[in-house]
Motif scaffolding. Sequence first.
Motif, PDB file in Angstrom:
ATOM      1  N   GLU A   1      11.845  -5.685   0.172  1.00 13.32           N
ATOM      2  CA  GLU A   1      10.953  -5.641   1.336  1.00 13.32           C
ATOM      3  C   GLU A   1      11.692  -6.033   2.610  1.00 13.32           C
TER       4      GLU A   1
ATOM      5  N   ARG B   1      10.021   1.630  -1.991  1.00  8.85           N
ATOM      6  CA  ARG B   1       9.475   2.096  -3.275  1.00  8.85           C
ATOM      7  C   ARG B   1       9.995   1.243  -4.439  1.00  8.85           C
TER       8      ARG B   1
ATOM      9  N   LEU C   1       8.078  -2.020  -4.411  1.00  7.50           N
ATOM     10  CA  LEU C   1       6.686  -1.847  -4.842  1.00  7.50           C
ATOM     11  C   LEU C   1       6.593  -1.594  -6.343  1.00  7.50           C
TER      12      LEU C   1
ATOM     13  N   ARG D   1       6.698  -4.888  -7.943  1.00  8.30           N
ATOM     14  CA  ARG D   1       5.438  -5.610  -7.722  1.00  8.30           C
ATOM     15  C   ARG D   1       4.335  -5.074  -8.635  1.00  8.30           C
ATOM     16  N   ARG D   2       4.257  -3.748  -8.813  1.00  8.18           N
ATOM     17  CA  ARG D   2       3.220  -3.175  -9.673  1.00  8.18           C
ATOM     18  C   ARG D   2       3.405  -3.630 -11.125  1.00  8.18           C
TER      19      ARG D   2
ATOM     20  N   LEU E   1       1.304  -8.016  -4.538  1.00  5.59           N
ATOM     21  CA  LEU E   1       1.329  -6.555  -4.528  1.00  5.59           C
ATOM     22  C   LEU E   1       0.502  -6.015  -3.366  1.00  5.59           C
TER      23      LEU E   1
ATOM     24  N   ALA F   1       2.371  -6.607  -0.189  1.00  7.68           N
ATOM     25  CA  ALA F   1       3.526  -5.715  -0.073  1.00  7.68           C
ATOM     26  C   ALA F   1       3.081  -4.299   0.327  1.00  7.68           C
ATOM     27  N   LEU F   2       1.956  -3.837  -0.202  1.00 12.06           N
ATOM     28  CA  LEU F   2       1.451  -2.523   0.177  1.00 12.06           C
ATOM     29  C   LEU F   2       1.045  -2.485   1.645  1.00 12.06           C
TER      30      LEU F   2
ATOM     31  N   ALA G   1       4.261  -2.333   3.593  1.00 14.91           N
ATOM     32  CA  ALA G   1       4.853  -0.994   3.518  1.00 14.91           C
ATOM     33  C   ALA G   1       4.122  -0.036   4.450  1.00 14.91           C
TER      34      ALA G   1
ATOM     35  N   PHE H   1       0.003   4.302   0.987  1.00 13.56           N
ATOM     36  CA  PHE H   1       0.196   2.931   0.502  1.00 13.56           C
ATOM     37  C   PHE H   1      -0.976   2.034   0.904  1.00 13.56           C
TER      38      PHE H   1
END
Length: 434
Positions: free
Chosen positions: A337, A357, A360, A363-364, A377, A380-381, A384, A400
């Motif tokens: 990030e 990506r 992420l 994180r997912r 998460l 972070a989205l 993004a 996102f």
Amino acid sequence: MAKTADNLTSQVLRSLGAWLGTVAALVGVVTWISGWRGGHSLVTLGLLVVLVFASDWKVSPHLGLALGYVLVANWSFARSDLEEAGKYYAKAARRLRKVVRYRDNELWRLATAHDQRWRLLTVLDRHEDALPAAREAADAWRAAVAHDTARTPQLAEALNRLAVTLGQLDREADAIPITEEAITVNRQQVTLHEGHLARNLANLVISLSDGEHWERALPPAEEVWTIRRRLAVSDPNLRDEVTDDADRLRRVLYHLDRPAEILHVSESLVDHERALVADDPDRLPAYAEAVRWLGTSLVDVDRVPEAKTRWYEALELLRSFSDSNPAARPSYATMCERVGHTLGPLGATDETLAVIRTGLAIRRTLADEDDQHHQELVRALAGAALRLSFCGQPDLARQFAAEGLALYRQNPETSGPPQVLQVLEEHAGEESDG
């Protein structure tokens, strides 16, 4: 009541004994001055009686006698009656050896008595006799330091005296390990005092920075950075402090508009962390972060290609580390990030998207494995979406943001503050109900 009466009797007897001893000492002084040779002995006896009865003799008669002997010895030494002083120092030491068997806090008295014996015998050039006194003093101070570290300076001095005495006896080979021990003890003291100094300097930097006194903050910021880097090599507890010191110094330099000096700090921190990783592999995340910071510092002096190289080096370091240390995966995602955030303004859209990506995806996976990663998460989205919108990628930003918004609505209590929701709704193209 009987116990109270006994205590009262004890107090009366001790008071009477102390009073009689005082009278005897005073009479001894007067008669001694008048020429009576026995006055000296009467003074000695009187002082001993005072000290014995003034102390709690039921508990520690040896301590009372020892203190009396020390007083007489000091008096004799002051009058240059060295033989008499030596005799009473030896008596005091014998009594104090018995005291310290049950009173660790009196070890310093025993050590001091040995010190005084050593000093007396050295004045008399009796170095062979002074050697046992010096050894006993060093042993006693070692024991005292084990009980109370505040006695460390006295131990260093005692070791030095022992080494000097060995040197006087041409026993230099025996003096070497003693001197090395003294050096170690002194280094410990220097480290301790420098540690306190560094803490005070760091507090000063914080206060001056909070007041935006940037010029005044620079000298202490540079000094604490120098001190702690040196101390952290042997003290792992200070290693994170070094990073904080570097951050504070870079902040001061930033406000003073000195990018070249910021770069120098970042390069020095990388060298410092690289050396630490060689001995402590668990420091690798800190080393990777230092490398990332170096990349950011290179951008500020228009060395963008080198900056990118450093950023990708930092990412690779953490990726490799997280493969064998799963607990480091959140740190790797954070690194993605941060690097994506700094790549974006440079116009490297494809690179930015690839790094984002990757972060992420981590994180997912983490959120699927454990709900405690859900909020990170969502955050972070949202980050993004902000970054890609800034990079001129509104469709990707909307994608996102929509994903993050759906996650937020699934569990709003654990998805972060309302500001995150606001960002997600804005970039997903939805109006807030509020």
